[in-house]
Design a protein around this motif. Structure first.
Motif, PDB file in Angstrom:
ATOM      1  N   SER A 124       0.923  -1.217  -0.019  1.00  9.08           N
ATOM      2  CA  SER A 124      -0.181  -0.024  -0.028  1.00  9.08           C
ATOM      3  C   SER A 124       0.848   1.160   0.034  1.00  9.08           C
ATOM      4  O   SER A 124       2.055   1.086  -0.146  1.00  9.08           O
ATOM      5  N   CYS A 126       1.651   5.594   1.358  1.00  9.52           N
ATOM      6  CA  CYS A 126       1.386   6.942   2.056  1.00  9.52           C
ATOM      7  C   CYS A 126       0.345   7.775   1.365  1.00  9.52           C
ATOM      8  O   CYS A 126      -0.417   8.513   1.785  1.00  9.52           O
ATOM      9  N   PRO A 177      10.112   5.316  -1.547  1.00  7.35           N
ATOM     10  CA  PRO A 177      11.357   4.366  -1.673  1.00  7.35           C
ATOM     11  C   PRO A 177      12.415   4.917  -2.609  1.00  7.35           C
ATOM     12  O   PRO A 177      11.805   5.209  -3.887  1.00  7.35           O
ATOM     13  N   ASN A 196       9.446   9.248 -11.118  1.00 13.87           N
ATOM     14  CA  ASN A 196       9.764   9.492  -9.857  1.00 13.87           C
ATOM     15  C   ASN A 196      11.192  10.456  -9.792  1.00 13.87           C
ATOM     16  O   ASN A 196      11.931  10.586 -10.563  1.00 13.87           O
ATOM     17  N   TYR A 215       8.968  20.170  -9.708  1.00 16.12           N
ATOM     18  CA  TYR A 215       7.483  20.696  -9.948  1.00 16.12           C
ATOM     19  C   TYR A 215       6.940  21.540  -8.833  1.00 16.12           C
ATOM     20  O   TYR A 215       6.436  21.245  -7.969  1.00 16.12           O
ATOM     21  N   CYS A 226       8.010  20.319  -2.408  1.00 20.73           N
ATOM     22  CA  CYS A 226       7.338  19.304  -1.667  1.00 20.73           C
ATOM     23  C   CYS A 226       8.258  18.748  -0.682  1.00 20.73           C
ATOM     24  O   CYS A 226       9.321  18.458  -1.066  1.00 20.73           O
ATOM     25  N   VAL A 268      12.222  18.827  -1.945  1.00 22.28           N
ATOM     26  CA  VAL A 268      12.919  18.247  -3.052  1.00 22.28           C
ATOM     27  C   VAL A 268      14.141  18.885  -3.244  1.00 22.28           C
ATOM     28  O   VAL A 268      15.239  18.053  -3.615  1.00 22.28           O
ATOM     29  N   ASP A 294       0.135  15.947  -6.953  1.00 22.67           N
ATOM     30  CA  ASP A 294       1.270  16.012  -5.835  1.00 22.67           C
ATOM     31  C   ASP A 294       0.472  16.490  -4.481  1.00 22.67           C
ATOM     32  O   ASP A 294      -0.433  17.306  -4.672  1.00 22.67           O
TER      33      ASP A 294
HETATM   34  C1  WQD Z   1       8.408  13.086  -5.086  1.00 22.02           C
HETATM   35  C2  WQD Z   1       8.616  14.837  -5.221  1.00 22.02           C
HETATM   36  C3  WQD Z   1       7.287  15.713  -7.176  1.00 22.02           C
HETATM   37  C4  WQD Z   1       9.808  14.280 -10.273  1.00 22.02           C
HETATM   38  C5  WQD Z   1       5.882   8.198  -4.590  1.00 22.02           C
HETATM   39  C6  WQD Z   1       5.575   6.792  -5.555  1.00 22.02           C
HETATM   40  C7  WQD Z   1       4.301   6.264  -5.045  1.00 22.02           C
HETATM   41  C8  WQD Z   1       4.317   6.238  -3.500  1.00 22.02           C
HETATM   42  C9  WQD Z   1       4.452   7.425  -3.026  1.00 22.02           C
HETATM   43  C10 WQD Z   1       4.775   4.000  -2.841  1.00 22.02           C
HETATM   44  C11 WQD Z   1       7.201  15.402  -5.628  1.00 22.02           C
HETATM   45  C12 WQD Z   1       8.684  16.036  -7.075  1.00 22.02           C
HETATM   46  C13 WQD Z   1       9.448  14.484  -9.069  1.00 22.02           C
HETATM   47  C14 WQD Z   1      10.607  15.140 -11.003  1.00 22.02           C
HETATM   48  C15 WQD Z   1       9.980  16.681  -9.184  1.00 22.02           C
HETATM   49  N1  WQD Z   1       5.205   5.355  -2.989  1.00 22.02           N
HETATM   50  N2  WQD Z   1       9.476  15.614  -8.481  1.00 22.02           N
HETATM   51  N3  WQD Z   1      10.557  16.525 -10.635  1.00 22.02           N
HETATM   52  O1  WQD Z   1       4.786  11.362  -6.182  1.00 22.02           O
HETATM   53  O2  WQD Z   1       5.753  11.129  -3.707  1.00 22.02           O
HETATM   54  O3  WQD Z   1       4.989   9.216  -5.346  1.00 22.02           O
HETATM   55  O4  WQD Z   1       5.849   7.882  -3.371  1.00 22.02           O
HETATM   56  O5  WQD Z   1       3.764   3.583  -3.054  1.00 22.02           O
HETATM   57  O6  WQD Z   1       4.226   4.990  -5.573  1.00 22.02           O
HETATM   58  O7  WQD Z   1       5.386   7.128  -6.966  1.00 22.02           O
HETATM   59  O8  WQD Z   1       7.047  10.338  -5.658  1.00 22.02           O
HETATM   60  O9  WQD Z   1       9.238  10.672  -6.754  1.00 22.02           O
HETATM   61  O10 WQD Z   1       7.241  11.080  -8.094  1.00 22.02           O
HETATM   62  O11 WQD Z   1       7.904  12.715  -6.289  1.00 22.02           O
HETATM   63  O12 WQD Z   1       9.923  17.981  -8.811  1.00 22.02           O
HETATM   64  O13 WQD Z   1      11.093  14.949 -11.968  1.00 22.02           O
HETATM   65  O14 WQD Z   1       9.593  14.897  -6.175  1.00 22.02           O
HETATM   66  O15 WQD Z   1       6.688  16.957  -7.369  1.00 22.02           O
HETATM   67  O16 WQD Z   1       7.152  16.629  -4.989  1.00 22.02           O
HETATM   68  P1  WQD Z   1       5.551  10.672  -5.259  1.00 22.02           P
HETATM   69  P2  WQD Z   1       7.980  11.009  -6.963  1.00 22.02           P
END
Ligand code: WQD
Length: 332
Positions: A124, A126, A177, A196, A215, A226, A268, A294
Motif C-alpha cells: 500500500s 502513504c 522508496p 519519480n 515541480y 514538496c 525536493v 502531488d
Molecule cells: C516526489 C517529489 C514531485 C519528479 C511516490 C511513488 C508512489 C508512492 C509515494 C509508494 C514530488 C517531485 C518528481 C520530477 C519533481 N510510493 N518531482 N520532479 O509522487 O511522492 O510518489 O511515493 O507507494 O508509488 O510514486 O514520488 O518521486 O514522483 O515525487 O520535482 O521530475 O518530487 O513533485 O514533490 P511521489 P515522486
C-alpha cells in the motif's frame, strides 16, 4: 510459512524484497509480467543470493495460472507488489491504473481463496492519506480523498482486503522508496522517462536527461518544494520479512496496516542538495509548474512499525542517494 509468491517480484521493491526473503530463510517464487522491469533482474537476484528463484512471466489477472502456481509450489503466503505506481502517470491514464491495480488484486484474491492461501502482505502507500492535515501521519490519521487515481487504487485495495476476513492481511503503507542494493547489481529501473524524482535526478546526473524540472516551489514548506519521507529500498524490503513474521505470530488478526517510512521529511531541494554533496557533482535543474496529483507534504509516524512489527529504518539519506548514484553508474 516458507513458500512465498511474490507478484511483481522482478520490480524495484519486489526484487530487493526477494533478496531479503532468501536471507531470512523464506523460499520466494516470482510472477511478473515484465511490463515495468527487465528479465535480467532475475539473473542479478541469483547472482546476489546464489539461489535459483522460480519465475513465471505472466499477468496476475490470469487467475488460472495463479491457481496453478499457488498449488504447484504449495504457497503459504503472498507478497503483492504487481501494480502501477506513478502518481503523475495515473492522473493521465486512470483506467490503466484501475484495471491493473484493482483487477489484478481481485484476480489474485479469488485464486488465493480457491486454493485456501490465507496470508498476504499488500503493497500500500502513504498516498492513501491524500493531503494530510498534519504530518507526521500515523495509521489512524484520516484516509482522505486520494489526490490521484494511483492513491485511490491503494485505498480501494485496502478496503477490499479489509472486507475479506478469510485472509490474514498486513498492508504496508510505503512512503518514498529510493536507493539501490549495496551490490549495485539491482536498483530502480524505470522504463522510458522516469516519473519519480530520484531516478530522474540520477539520469540527469548521468547525462541521459538534459535537466531536472522541480515541480513547483510555491508550496507552504521551508523552501517552497514538496516534502516527502524518503526510505531506503533495502529498509523497505526488510519490513516485508517482518510483516510475514508478524502474520505467523498473529494468525487470528485478519487486517493490520503499518506506515513504512523513516519518520523524517525532506524537500525536493534538500534531496537535490544531499545528492550533489554526497556524490560531489552539480545537478542541472530548473523550477517548473506544480504537477497534478502531488500532495504538499507527507511524512510518517513510524511508532507502530517499531513497537508492533519490531522494524525501523536504519539507512540514512546519504546512503540512499549514494546507492542510487552507484547503481545509475552501472547502467550508463
Ligand atoms: C516526489 C517529489 C514531485 C519528479 C511516490 C511513488 C508512489 C508512492 C509515494 C509508494 C514530488 C517531485 C518528481 C520530477 C519533481 N510510493 N518531482 N520532479 O509522487 O511522492 O510518489 O511515493 O507507494 O508509488 O510514486 O514520488 O518521486 O514522483 O515525487 O520535482 O521530475 O518530487 O513533485 O514533490 P511521489 P515522486
Amino acid at each position: 510459512m516458507k513458500n512465498i509468491l511474490v507478484t511483481g517480484g522482478l520490480g524495484y521493491i519486489g526484487s530487493h524484497t526477494v533478496i531479503e526473503l532468501i536471507a531470512h530463510g523464506y523460499s520466494p517464487i516470482i510472477i511478473d509480467d515484465l511490463s515495468n522491469t527487465n528479465i535480467a533482474v532475475l539473473q542479478q537476484i541469483q547472482k546476489i543470493t546464489s539461489k535459483e528463484v522460480p519465475f513465471y512471466k505472466n499477468d496476475i489477472a490470469e487467475q488460472g495460472l495463479l491457481e496453478k502456481v499457488l498449488r504447484a509450489h504449495a504457497i503459504d503466503g503472498v507478497i503483492h507488489f504487481a501494480a502501477f505506481k506513478a502518481v503523475g502517470e495515473s492522473v493521465k491514464a486512470p483506467l490503466k491504473y484501475y484495471d491493473n491495480n484493482i483487477g489484478g488484486l481481485v484476480a489474485l484474491l479469488k485464486a488465493m481463496q480457491k486454493c485456501d492461501v490465507k496470508n498476504i502482505v499488500f503493497s500500500s502507500s502513504c498516498t492513501v492519506y491524500g493531503e494530510p492535515d498534519v504530518s507526521p501521519v500515523n495509521e489512524l490519521s484520516p484516509i482522505k480523498k486520494a489526490n490521484s487515481p494511483y492513491g485511490n487504487t491503494k485505498q480501494i485495495g485496502e478496503e477490499i482486503l479489509f472486507d475479506c476476513p478469510f485472509l490474514n492481511t498486513v498492508a504496508l503503507r510505503y512512503f518514498n522508496p529510493i536507493g539501490a542494493h549495496p551490490s549495485a547489481l539491482i536498483g530502480e529501473l524505470p522504463l522510458g522517462v522516469p516519473n519519480n524524482l530520484v531516478p530522474f535526478i540520477t539520469q540527469t546526473a548521468a547525462g541521459i536527461r538534459e535537466k531536472l524540472t522541480v515541480y513547483g516551489n510555491d508550496y507552504n514548506t521551508k523552501d517552497g518544494t514538496c516534502v516527502r519521507d524518503y526510505i531506503h529500498v533495502v529498509d523497505l524490503a526488510k519490513a516485508h520479512v517482518k510483516a510475514l513474521d508478524y502474520i505467523q505470530k498473529n494468525a487470528g488478526n485478519t487486517f493490520e496496516v503499518f506506515n513504512i517510512g523513516t519518520g523524517n521529511g525532506f524537500t525536493v531541494l534538500e534531496i537535490i542538495d544531499t545528492f550533489e554533496k554526497t556524490n560531489h557533482l552539480k545537478l542541472n535543474y530548473t523550477i517548473g509548474d506544480r504537477r497534478a496529483g502531488d500532495v504538499e507534504k507527507v511524512w510518517a509516524n513510524t511508532d507502530k512499525a517499531k513497537n508492533v512489527l519490531g522494524w525501523s529504518a536504519e539507512l540514512d539519506l546519504t546512503s540512499m542517494v549514494k546507492s542510487a548514484w552507484d547503481w545509475q553508474k552501472t547502467l550508463s
